[in-house]
Design an enzyme around this catalytic site. Structure first.
Site, PDB file in Angstrom:
ATOM      1  N   GLY A 232       0.814  -1.203   0.000  1.00  0.00           N
ATOM      2  CA  GLY A 232       0.000   0.000   0.000  1.00  0.00           C
ATOM      3  C   GLY A 232       0.849   1.255   0.000  1.00  0.00           C
ATOM      4  N   HIS A 273      13.299   9.881  -4.395  1.00  0.00           N
ATOM      5  CA  HIS A 273      13.629   8.562  -4.945  1.00  0.00           C
ATOM      6  C   HIS A 273      15.036   8.580  -5.536  1.00  0.00           C
ATOM      7  CE1 HIS A 273      10.319   5.602  -4.933  1.00  0.00           C
ATOM      8  NE2 HIS A 273       9.543   6.648  -4.714  1.00  0.00           N
ATOM      9  N   ARG A 276      18.087   8.562  -2.978  1.00  0.00           N
ATOM     10  CA  ARG A 276      18.428   7.371  -2.195  1.00  0.00           C
ATOM     11  C   ARG A 276      18.945   6.226  -3.053  1.00  0.00           C
ATOM     12  NH1 ARG A 276      12.230   6.249  -0.877  1.00  0.00           N
ATOM     13  NH2 ARG A 276      11.746   4.612  -2.384  1.00  0.00           N
TER      14      ARG A 276
END
Length: 402
Positions: A232, A273, A276
């Site tokens: 989720g 995003h 990292r």
């Protein structure tokens, strides 16, 4: 050449003294680990740790034949007592090579953090590489064949393994052993799962390994070629997918979300995003997955299938009831079939991310319900083609297949 791991834990051991964390609370019995120390053929000791003589005795070994003791990293705290009869420990300058009377050759390997790695060649020609905690090799040139065994901090520094693979110092027949294990990952099943995804494994303290006999082992980790990670929102699914490929170089990150003009919040998500990801990874912002799956190349990380589906439904005008009934549904089915067929036939390593939706709330609109249903179908069909399927819930990873 035989290697006995007298300890496999971090310098403070596992569990850490007086640490109340969940990982330390469960690091009992076979999961407890002393600080890492390696005994090579009973004659070479890599790292001297407290209780080394007792650890050797428990493993059915003796330190009486040790002729050289080498330290790989600075030791904090009080000095470790040198057992009677053992030579004084030493650190070898980077690049220096020792020729021992036992027939072993030891070369000091430079690291990118304080510490020294040691490349050991035995009298039989077998080669092992030992890395200190929290460090990765610096300046490897890839000369020579792959090592038969490497031992290092591959949980804390998975990029160390990626660097070794990039210069082919680690190959398909290399036994990759994780040591310096700390409380970053719960011991047991979770540790085994993470290491297996990287093609590595951990062994209990006191284990003796025959260097070069990796192909004869029955517990060789099998890296899955196709993996689907479901979860989720903010469950940790993307981080889990990225973690699975951190130990591999030259990954192609396929971002299906693209860019959205004027949407600063979306831009911030995309930037987080990117920040990292390992610096060696490349990024492709595209929903055209078929050519990538058909081509040869490095591993693919596809994030995510739910955005790919949005693009595919846009392309066939699936949101319009009339278009959907008059050919849109059939066209979408064709796109999904083409994608899953390409996944079945691909030779590349693939890790794909998708949202798990429809577990509770029913969307209020017909188009929302249509999207929910089609994503459920896509996830099921994609999962059918994968060796491993994971579900991430609250940051915890459940294995559904594999």
């Amino acid at each position: 050449m035989e290697l006995t791991l007298l300890g496999t834990g971090a310098p403070s051991g596992l569990p850490r003294p007086d640490c109340p964390c969940a990982a330390c609370a469960t690091a009992l019995g076979e999961h407890a680990r002393a600080a890492t120390a390696l005994l090579v053929d009973g004659t070479l000791l890599l790292d001297l740790t407290p209780g080394a003589a007792f650890a050797a005795a428990r493993a059915g070994r003796s330190l009486g034949g040790v002729r050289q003791v080498l330290l790989s990293h600075p030791h904090d705290g009080p000095a470790v007592e040198v057992p009677a009869g053992l030579p004084q420990p030493a650190r070898v300058p980077d690049g220096r090579e020792l020729a021992l009377l036992t027939g072993h050759r030891v070369r000091a390997v430079a690291m990118d953090a304080p510490g020294t790695g040691y490349a050991v060649t035995g009298p039989d020609g077998q080669r092992l590489l030992y890395l200190p905690p929290g460090a990765a090799p610096a300046g490897l040139d890839g000369s020579g064949p792959p090592y038969d065994l490497v031992a290092g901090d591959f949980v804390g520094r998975p990029d160390a393994l990626a660097r070794l693979r990039a210069v082919r110092a680690v190959g398909p027949t290399t036994d990759v052993i994780a040591v310096h294990l700390d409380h970053d990952v719960p011991p047991g099943a979770e540790l085994r799962r993470r290491l297996a995804a990287a093609g590595a494994r951990a062994v209990p303290d006191g284990t003796t390994l025959v260097v070069g006999a990796f192909s004869e082992l029955l517990d060789v980790p099998d890296v899955p070629r196709r993996t689907l990670v479901l979860g989720g929102a903010r469950s940790g699914k993307s981080a889990e997918a990225e973690r699975r490929l951190e130990a591999f170089p030259d990954v192609l990150y396929v971002a299906t979300g693209g860019t959205r003009a004027g949407d600063t919040e979306w831009a911030a998500r995309v930037a987080a995003h990117r920040d990292r990801r390992p610096g060696s990874w490349q990024t492709a912002e595209t929903c055209d997955l078929l050519p990538l799956l058909k081509d040869e190349g490095p591993p693919l990380l596809i994030d995510c299938l739910s955005l790919w589906l949005t693009d595919a439904m846009d392309a066939v005008d699936a949101w319009d009831d009339t278009e959907w009934a008059s050919g849109g549904e059939r066209a979408l089915r064709g796109r999904v079939t083409a994608l899953t067929t390409a996944v079945r036939e691909t030779r590349r390593t693939v890790v794909a991310v998708s949202n798990e939706v429809g577990s509770g709330i029913v969307p209020a609109t017909a188009s929302g319900r249509r999207y929910r249903d089609e994503l459920g179908r896509l996830n099921a069909l994609f999962a059918r083609e994968c060796e491993e399927v994971l579900l991430v819930v609250a940051g915890q990873v459940l294995s559904l297949r594999g």
